[in-house]
Each structure stands twice: as structure tokens, then as C-alpha cells.
Motif scaffolding. Structure first.
Motif, PDB file in Angstrom:
ATOM      1  N   GLY A  47       0.816  -1.209   0.000  1.00 36.21           N
ATOM      2  CA  GLY A  47       0.000   0.000   0.000  1.00 36.21           C
ATOM      3  C   GLY A  47       0.847   1.254   0.000  1.00 36.21           C
ATOM      4  N   VAL A  48       0.146   2.380  -0.006  1.00 33.44           N
ATOM      5  CA  VAL A  48       0.778   3.699   0.059  1.00 33.44           C
ATOM      6  C   VAL A  48       0.156   4.439   1.232  1.00 33.44           C
ATOM      7  N   LEU A  49       1.004   5.068   2.018  1.00 35.82           N
ATOM      8  CA  LEU A  49       0.521   5.884   3.129  1.00 35.82           C
ATOM      9  C   LEU A  49       0.959   7.319   2.845  1.00 35.82           C
ATOM     10  N   SER A  50      -0.016   8.160   2.550  1.00 35.09           N
ATOM     11  CA  SER A  50       0.294   9.564   2.264  1.00 35.09           C
ATOM     12  C   SER A  50       0.250  10.371   3.548  1.00 35.09           C
ATOM     13  N   GLU A  51       0.872  11.524   3.500  1.00 38.59           N
ATOM     14  CA  GLU A  51       0.814  12.413   4.654  1.00 38.59           C
ATOM     15  C   GLU A  51      -0.631  12.824   4.930  1.00 38.59           C
ATOM     16  N   ARG A  52      -1.415  12.950   3.894  1.00 39.43           N
ATOM     17  CA  ARG A  52      -2.833  13.288   4.049  1.00 39.43           C
ATOM     18  C   ARG A  52      -3.574  12.171   4.796  1.00 39.43           C
ATOM     19  N   ASP A  53      -3.296  10.896   4.443  1.00 42.38           N
ATOM     20  CA  ASP A  53      -3.892   9.757   5.159  1.00 42.38           C
ATOM     21  C   ASP A  53      -3.524   9.816   6.638  1.00 42.38           C
ATOM     22  N   TYR A  54      -2.256  10.072   6.882  1.00 42.67           N
ATOM     23  CA  TYR A  54      -1.734  10.135   8.245  1.00 42.67           C
ATOM     24  C   TYR A  54      -2.418  11.238   9.051  1.00 42.67           C
ATOM     25  N   LEU A  55      -2.487  12.439   8.486  1.00 44.41           N
ATOM     26  CA  LEU A  55      -3.077  13.570   9.199  1.00 44.41           C
ATOM     27  C   LEU A  55      -4.576  13.383   9.438  1.00 44.41           C
ATOM     28  N   ARG A  56      -5.247  12.742   8.499  1.00 45.96           N
ATOM     29  CA  ARG A  56      -6.677  12.488   8.636  1.00 45.96           C
ATOM     30  C   ARG A  56      -6.963  11.540   9.802  1.00 45.96           C
ATOM     31  N   THR A  57      -6.010  10.671  10.129  1.00 46.61           N
ATOM     32  CA  THR A  57      -6.179   9.668  11.176  1.00 46.61           C
ATOM     33  C   THR A  57      -5.942  10.224  12.572  1.00 46.61           C
ATOM     34  N   LEU A  58      -5.055  11.202  12.677  1.00 49.29           N
ATOM     35  CA  LEU A  58      -4.681  11.721  13.986  1.00 49.29           C
ATOM     36  C   LEU A  58      -5.796  12.520  14.641  1.00 49.29           C
ATOM     37  N   SER A  59      -5.805  12.493  15.937  1.00 50.41           N
ATOM     38  CA  SER A  59      -6.712  13.348  16.691  1.00 50.41           C
ATOM     39  C   SER A  59      -6.245  14.796  16.529  1.00 50.41           C
ATOM     40  N   PRO A  60      -7.163  15.725  16.341  1.00 50.07           N
ATOM     41  CA  PRO A  60      -6.764  17.131  16.204  1.00 50.07           C
ATOM     42  C   PRO A  60      -6.221  17.717  17.506  1.00 50.07           C
ATOM     43  N   ASN A  61      -6.386  17.012  18.613  1.00 55.08           N
ATOM     44  CA  ASN A  61      -5.913  17.524  19.899  1.00 55.08           C
ATOM     45  C   ASN A  61      -4.467  17.146  20.222  1.00 55.08           C
ATOM     46  N   ILE A  62      -3.824  16.351  19.382  1.00 49.48           N
ATOM     47  CA  ILE A  62      -2.433  15.962  19.655  1.00 49.48           C
ATOM     48  C   ILE A  62      -1.562  17.207  19.669  1.00 49.48           C
ATOM     49  N   GLY A  63      -0.802  17.349  20.729  1.00 49.41           N
ATOM     50  CA  GLY A  63       0.074  18.495  20.896  1.00 49.41           C
ATOM     51  C   GLY A  63      -0.604  19.718  21.487  1.00 49.41           C
ATOM     52  N   ILE A  65      -3.056  21.699  24.411  1.00 51.48           N
ATOM     53  CA  ILE A  65      -3.113  21.701  25.871  1.00 51.48           C
ATOM     54  C   ILE A  65      -4.189  20.751  26.400  1.00 51.48           C
ATOM     55  N   ASN A  66      -5.218  20.512  25.589  1.00 49.88           N
ATOM     56  CA  ASN A  66      -6.297  19.628  26.027  1.00 49.88           C
ATOM     57  C   ASN A  66      -6.141  18.188  25.515  1.00 49.88           C
ATOM     58  N   GLU A  67      -4.923  17.838  25.110  1.00 46.84           N
ATOM     59  CA  GLU A  67      -4.657  16.481  24.631  1.00 46.84           C
ATOM     60  C   GLU A  67      -4.915  15.473  25.752  1.00 46.84           C
ATOM     61  N   THR A  68      -5.588  14.387  25.410  1.00 44.89           N
ATOM     62  CA  THR A  68      -5.849  13.319  26.375  1.00 44.89           C
ATOM     63  C   THR A  68      -5.086  12.070  25.960  1.00 44.89           C
ATOM     64  N   GLU A  69      -5.077  11.100  26.836  1.00 50.57           N
ATOM     65  CA  GLU A  69      -4.421   9.834  26.520  1.00 50.57           C
ATOM     66  C   GLU A  69      -5.072   9.195  25.295  1.00 50.57           C
ATOM     67  N   ARG A  70      -6.374   9.340  25.200  1.00 54.75           N
ATOM     68  CA  ARG A  70      -7.100   8.781  24.059  1.00 54.75           C
ATOM     69  C   ARG A  70      -6.650   9.432  22.748  1.00 54.75           C
ATOM     70  N   ASP A  71      -6.401  10.739  22.765  1.00 57.07           N
ATOM     71  CA  ASP A  71      -5.898  11.434  21.574  1.00 57.07           C
ATOM     72  C   ASP A  71      -4.542  10.872  21.169  1.00 57.07           C
ATOM     73  N   ASN A  72      -3.677  10.693  22.152  1.00 57.22           N
ATOM     74  CA  ASN A  72      -2.334  10.195  21.898  1.00 57.22           C
ATOM     75  C   ASN A  72      -2.347   8.752  21.381  1.00 57.22           C
ATOM     76  N   GLU A  73      -3.365   8.003  21.715  1.00 55.71           N
ATOM     77  CA  GLU A  73      -3.467   6.611  21.259  1.00 55.71           C
ATOM     78  C   GLU A  73      -3.607   6.509  19.749  1.00 55.71           C
ATOM     79  N   THR A  74      -4.044   7.576  19.082  1.00 59.47           N
ATOM     80  CA  THR A  74      -4.156   7.511  17.623  1.00 59.47           C
ATOM     81  C   THR A  74      -2.781   7.300  16.985  1.00 59.47           C
TER      82      THR A  74
END
Length: 135
Positions: A47-63, A65-74
Motif C-alpha cells: 500500500g501507500v501511506l500519504s501524509e494526508r492519510d496520516y493527518l486524517r487519522t490523527l486526533s486534532p488535539n495531539i500536541g 493543551i487539552n490532549e488526552t491519553e485517548r488522543d495520543n493513542e491515535t
């Protein structure tokens, strides 16, 4: 004049394994100036993993101040959970017009270049645009 894929493709291809975590993907994208990774299993393209695929998967809260453990699990997800499967590929003996048509038809930003099933390079829309502008 016909320009072949072999003449303009990038031969320095970065691959990751299907089970690599997105933390590995993040490190690569943070350090490198490209936007597509080829995902392999036993040296075969899966397969191919694009940066767009990667960013779409991440929680928007990563990094944030309100980041939670659940966000980081992505970031613990695996490449095979995010990648595009059954990638469209091209031979190094094809030309840039054929590559352009494939990319437009499938609405994709890159084509892994395979020679008899072996990864030999990658070509992106930027490579095609550069080749067209110089011809």
C-alpha cells in the motif's frame, strides 16, 4: 520527445512495514521533505501511506493543551490501518503522459514504480509537472 518514468522517478524510496506504528510515520514526515511512504510486507508493496492519510487519522488535539491519553493513542495505530491498499503502480518503461493519465483517472498523488514486482522508484505529480515544464 517521449520522457520515460525511469528518467524522472525518485529512486530513493522510503518504505515502512505494515505493522509500523504511526509514531514511526510521524518521525519520517517530520524529518523529510516528501509526502508518500510505500508500505511493504516481505519486500512486496502492499500500500501507500500519504501524509494526508496520516493527518486524517490523527486526533486534532495531539500536541494541544487539552490532549488526552485517548488522543495520543491515535499515534499507536499501525500503517496497515491507515494506508491505501492495492496501489496503482507504473513501470519505469512507461512515459509521463501515461503516468499523468493514471494519476488523474485514479485521483492519486503518486505512483510507485515497479519493475517485475520490485520497487524501483516513486513518481509524484510534482515530478510530472517538473518534467512537463522542462520539455
Amino acid at each position: 520527445m517521449t520522457i520515460l518514468i525511469a528518467e524522472i522517478m525518485s529512486t530513493r524510496v522510503v518504505t515502512i512495514d505494515m505493522d509500523d506504528r504511526l509514531t514511526v510515520v510521524k518521525e519520517i514526515f517530520d524529518a523529510a521533505p516528501f509526502h508518500h511512504l510505500l508500505v511493504i510486507e516481505e519486500s512486496k508493496l502492499q500500500g501507500v501511506l500519504s501524509e494526508r492519510d496520516y493527518l486524517r487519522t490523527l486526533s486534532p488535539n495531539i500536541g494541544a493543551i487539552n490532549e488526552t491519553e485517548r488522543d495520543n493513542e491515535t499515534l499507536q495505530r499501525r500503517a496497515h490501518q491507515v494506508m491505501s491498499r492495492d496501489p496503482v503502480t507504473i513501470s519505469p518503461r512507461k512515459n509521463i503522459k501515461q503516468a499523468s493519465q493514471l494519476m488523474l483517472q485514479h485521483e492519486i498523488g503518486c505512483l510507485p514504480v515497479l519493475d517485475n514486482g520490485t520497487i524501483v522508484g516513486i513518481i509524484t505529480w510534482k515530478d510530472l509537472l517538473r518534467a512537463f515544464s522542462q520539455s
